[in-house]
Design a protein around this motif. Structure first.
Motif, PDB file in Angstrom:
ATOM      1  N   VAL A  25       4.096   9.423  -6.161  1.00  0.00           N
ATOM      2  CA  VAL A  25       3.787   8.023  -6.479  1.00  0.00           C
ATOM      3  C   VAL A  25       5.005   7.326  -7.059  1.00  0.00           C
ATOM      4  CG1 VAL A  25       2.418   6.515  -7.979  1.00  0.00           C
ATOM      5  CG2 VAL A  25       1.309   8.394  -6.760  1.00  0.00           C
ATOM      6  N   ARG A  26       5.705   7.981  -7.985  1.00  0.00           N
ATOM      7  CA  ARG A  26       6.885   7.342  -8.571  1.00  0.00           C
ATOM      8  C   ARG A  26       7.945   7.052  -7.512  1.00  0.00           C
ATOM      9  NH1 ARG A  26      10.852  10.419 -12.594  1.00  0.00           N
ATOM     10  NH2 ARG A  26      11.509  11.161 -10.529  1.00  0.00           N
ATOM     11  N   SER A  27       8.123   7.966  -6.569  1.00  0.00           N
ATOM     12  CA  SER A  27       9.106   7.754  -5.502  1.00  0.00           C
ATOM     13  C   SER A  27       8.744   6.532  -4.672  1.00  0.00           C
ATOM     14  CB  SER A  27       9.190   8.994  -4.613  1.00  0.00           C
ATOM     15  OG  SER A  27       9.626  10.124  -5.351  1.00  0.00           O
ATOM     16  N   ALA A  28       7.446   6.335  -4.418  1.00  0.00           N
ATOM     17  CA  ALA A  28       7.014   5.141  -3.688  1.00  0.00           C
ATOM     18  C   ALA A  28       7.227   3.890  -4.522  1.00  0.00           C
ATOM     19  CB  ALA A  28       5.546   5.274  -3.294  1.00  0.00           C
ATOM     20  N   LEU A  29       6.857   3.937  -5.795  1.00  0.00           N
ATOM     21  CA  LEU A  29       6.985   2.758  -6.651  1.00  0.00           C
ATOM     22  C   LEU A  29       8.429   2.268  -6.741  1.00  0.00           C
ATOM     23  CD1 LEU A  29       4.652   3.798  -9.620  1.00  0.00           C
ATOM     24  CD2 LEU A  29       4.199   2.005  -7.941  1.00  0.00           C
ATOM     25  N   ARG A  30       9.357   3.173  -6.670  1.00  0.00           N
ATOM     26  CA  ARG A  30      10.767   2.788  -6.813  1.00  0.00           C
ATOM     27  C   ARG A  30      11.288   1.996  -5.627  1.00  0.00           C
ATOM     28  NH1 ARG A  30      13.548   8.201  -9.547  1.00  0.00           N
ATOM     29  NH2 ARG A  30      13.089   7.637 -11.710  1.00  0.00           N
ATOM     30  N   VAL A  31      10.597   2.063  -4.497  1.00  0.00           N
ATOM     31  CA  VAL A  31      11.025   1.243  -3.355  1.00  0.00           C
ATOM     32  C   VAL A  31      10.063   0.090  -3.088  1.00  0.00           C
ATOM     33  CG1 VAL A  31      12.301   3.136  -2.299  1.00  0.00           C
ATOM     34  CG2 VAL A  31       9.926   2.783  -1.669  1.00  0.00           C
ATOM     35  N   VAL A  38       0.858  -1.187   0.000  1.00  0.00           N
ATOM     36  CA  VAL A  38       0.000   0.000   0.000  1.00  0.00           C
ATOM     37  C   VAL A  38       0.893   1.235   0.000  1.00  0.00           C
ATOM     38  CG1 VAL A  38      -1.680   1.353   1.310  1.00  0.00           C
ATOM     39  CG2 VAL A  38      -1.944  -1.120   1.131  1.00  0.00           C
ATOM     40  N   ALA A  39       0.680   2.129  -0.962  1.00  0.00           N
ATOM     41  CA  ALA A  39       1.434   3.381  -1.040  1.00  0.00           C
ATOM     42  C   ALA A  39       0.478   4.538  -0.764  1.00  0.00           C
ATOM     43  CB  ALA A  39       2.079   3.538  -2.406  1.00  0.00           C
ATOM     44  N   ILE A  40       0.665   5.194   0.369  1.00  0.00           N
ATOM     45  CA  ILE A  40      -0.198   6.305   0.772  1.00  0.00           C
ATOM     46  C   ILE A  40       0.544   7.616   0.522  1.00  0.00           C
ATOM     47  CG2 ILE A  40      -1.412   7.401   2.687  1.00  0.00           C
ATOM     48  CD1 ILE A  40      -1.560   4.661   4.046  1.00  0.00           C
ATOM     49  N   THR A  41      -0.111   8.524  -0.177  1.00  0.00           N
ATOM     50  CA  THR A  41       0.464   9.858  -0.353  1.00  0.00           C
ATOM     51  C   THR A  41      -0.286  10.838   0.532  1.00  0.00           C
ATOM     52  OG1 THR A  41      -0.996  10.432  -2.211  1.00  0.00           O
ATOM     53  CG2 THR A  41       1.094   9.356  -2.736  1.00  0.00           C
ATOM     54  N   THR A  42       0.461  11.659   1.232  1.00  0.00           N
ATOM     55  CA  THR A  42      -0.161  12.688   2.059  1.00  0.00           C
ATOM     56  C   THR A  42       0.609  13.988   1.895  1.00  0.00           C
ATOM     57  OG1 THR A  42      -1.047  13.188   4.261  1.00  0.00           O
ATOM     58  CG2 THR A  42       1.142  12.170   4.173  1.00  0.00           C
ATOM     59  N   SER A  43      -0.008  15.075   2.331  1.00  0.00           N
ATOM     60  CA  SER A  43       0.545  16.411   2.133  1.00  0.00           C
ATOM     61  C   SER A  43      -0.138  17.352   3.116  1.00  0.00           C
ATOM     62  CB  SER A  43       0.319  16.853   0.679  1.00  0.00           C
ATOM     63  OG  SER A  43      -1.057  16.795   0.347  1.00  0.00           O
ATOM     64  N   PRO A  44       0.273  18.624   3.169  1.00  0.00           N
ATOM     65  CA  PRO A  44      -0.339  19.542   4.127  1.00  0.00           C
ATOM     66  C   PRO A  44      -1.854  19.650   3.951  1.00  0.00           C
ATOM     67  CG  PRO A  44       1.669  20.484   3.230  1.00  0.00           C
ATOM     68  CD  PRO A  44       1.403  19.250   2.444  1.00  0.00           C
ATOM     69  N   SER A  87      -0.328  -3.148 -11.381  1.00  0.00           N
ATOM     70  CA  SER A  87       0.944  -3.842 -11.521  1.00  0.00           C
ATOM     71  C   SER A  87       2.074  -2.830 -11.340  1.00  0.00           C
ATOM     72  CB  SER A  87       1.042  -4.482 -12.908  1.00  0.00           C
ATOM     73  OG  SER A  87       2.378  -4.695 -13.292  1.00  0.00           O
ATOM     74  N   THR A  88       2.996  -3.123 -10.454  1.00  0.00           N
ATOM     75  CA  THR A  88       4.110  -2.200 -10.196  1.00  0.00           C
ATOM     76  C   THR A  88       4.947  -1.983 -11.449  1.00  0.00           C
ATOM     77  OG1 THR A  88       4.177  -3.001  -7.906  1.00  0.00           O
ATOM     78  CG2 THR A  88       6.081  -1.755  -8.699  1.00  0.00           C
ATOM     79  N   GLU A  89       5.294  -3.056 -12.131  1.00  0.00           N
ATOM     80  CA  GLU A  89       6.126  -2.939 -13.336  1.00  0.00           C
ATOM     81  C   GLU A  89       5.412  -2.155 -14.418  1.00  0.00           C
ATOM     82  OE1 GLU A  89       7.450  -3.522 -17.247  1.00  0.00           O
ATOM     83  OE2 GLU A  89       5.609  -4.485 -16.503  1.00  0.00           O
ATOM     84  N   HIS A  90       4.129  -2.436 -14.615  1.00  0.00           N
ATOM     85  CA  HIS A  90       3.344  -1.724 -15.630  1.00  0.00           C
ATOM     86  C   HIS A  90       3.272  -0.239 -15.303  1.00  0.00           C
ATOM     87  CE1 HIS A  90       0.214  -1.141 -18.656  1.00  0.00           C
ATOM     88  NE2 HIS A  90      -0.536  -0.550 -17.735  1.00  0.00           N
ATOM     89  N   TYR A  91       3.086   0.077 -14.040  1.00  0.00           N
ATOM     90  CA  TYR A  91       3.008   1.473 -13.606  1.00  0.00           C
ATOM     91  C   TYR A  91       4.278   2.229 -13.988  1.00  0.00           C
ATOM     92  CZ  TYR A  91       0.181   4.568 -10.578  1.00  0.00           C
ATOM     93  OH  TYR A  91      -0.656   5.535 -10.100  1.00  0.00           O
TER      94      TYR A  91
END
Length: 335
Positions: A145-151, A10-16, A256-260
């Motif tokens: 999102v890309r930063s999360a996908l890379r890990v 699960v990749a959660i993005t949050t911000s102010p 799919s992580t690879e497809h993304y």
């Protein structure tokens, strides 16, 4: 299949948000996981803490401007979210003392401009069950999102914005099974590739017969050909209803992580700092789908009860300031 915890992150993005330093917004999202898809509260999780570009008199959070109050509270908000996530995902709010550290870079645009990058601070539990990513400057949703996908180390990812809650049960294991099966069948004569699955929000109900499909003969034909109830190998009594989706939305989705990475982020030029995927890639994808190239995107919409069942509710994080009783109950039944 392998266990869900080995297949999905699960990749959660949050911000102010105006509700900072309260974590009630994200708490409501996690609570909705526990109510409607408990596996999402037990997988690996990555939280990306995006930030703001400037302090201004009024919040313009989508464009990177935060009020002095929101800016002042953001550091406390991040620490509160870390404690919340560690407590919910590893049952230990003190585990943060054992976090391991790393660094990375989010690059974008021309490689000839040395300013086209943002440094990232990454901390994670020793088993990488929980990871936090903090940029030194604003990324925007796309690069977050890309930063999360890379890990991500699993073949599938659930991308979750901090202000969308589940309001209906999600059959996660069957969904992963049909995605896995579609990859195994990719070389057959009549493949139905499934690389991305979104879920119905209020504007997506009855999508298969909506104007954004029916107005285009090619999309009508694809819907008539591909829309189906897909079988689950582990749960023979469960059918997974899916209809082709002719867009790539930012709202919660399974992919799919690879497809993304290969389709949405093939190079550093694909996404500029501050951009949203659906604004940049979604429009391009829809144009290609109208021209018959839906298969390269392989985007689907979960479609229970012929699209009549609402699965997602937007909690309006950029304007919500908190309230009594939590958010899940308030938004549970479509009000």
């Amino acid at each position: 299949m392998e266990s869900i915890s080995s297949l999905l992150t699960v990749a959660i993005t949050t911000s102010p948000t105006p509700s900072s330093p309260s974590t009630e917004l994200i708490s409501s999202v996690i609570e909705s996981f526990r109510l409607h898809c408990p596996e999402l509260a037990a997988t690996r999780v990555i939280v990306v803490f995006d930030t703001f570009d400037r302090i201004a008199a009024q919040n313009r959070l989508k464009s990177g401007s935060a009020s002095p109050e929101v800016a002042q509270h953001y550091s406390a908000y991040k620490e509160n979210v870390k404690s919340l996530v560690l407590r919910e995902y590893v049952n230990d709010s003190e585990h943060g003392h054992d976090l391991q550290q790393a660094t990375a870079t989010a690059e974008f645009g021309s490689p000839h401009d040395e300013n086209n990058s943002v440094e990232l601070s990454i901390t994670h539990t020793p088993d990488r069950h929980v990871t936090f990513i903090e940029p030194v400057a604003r990324l925007g949703f796309g690069l977050a999102v890309r930063s999360a996908l890379r890990v991500v180390e699993t073949p599938y990812v659930w991308v979750q914005q901090h202000d969308w809650a589940l309001v209906a049960d999600i059959p996660l294991q069957p969904l992963l099974e049909v995605m896995h099966s579609s990859s195994a069948e990719a070389n057959t004569d009549t493949p139905k590739p499934i690389k991305y699955i979104s879920f119905p929000s209020i504007r997506m109900l009855r999508y298969a017969i909506s104007d954004c499909v029916n107005s285009y003969p090619a999309l009508r034909t694809l819907t008539a050909t591909l829309k189906d109830d897909f079988p689950s190998s582990s749960q023979p009594d469960v059918k997974v209803p899916l209809t082709p989706l002719f867009f790539w939305f930012d709202k919660p989705h399974l992919a799919s992580t690879e497809h993304y990475l290969s389709r949405v982020f093939p190079t550093r030029l694909a996404m500029r700092r501050g951009e949203f995927i659906e604004d940049k890639i979604g429009q391009r994808a829809r144009g290609q789908m109208k021209d018959g190239e839906w298969g390269k995107w392989a985007t689907w919409l979960y479609y229970p009860d012929e699209g009549r069942e609402l699965c997602l509710r937007h909690l309006m994080g950029r304007t919500w300031r908190g309230g009594e009783g939590g958010l899940v109950g308030k938004y549970q039944k479509g009000t």
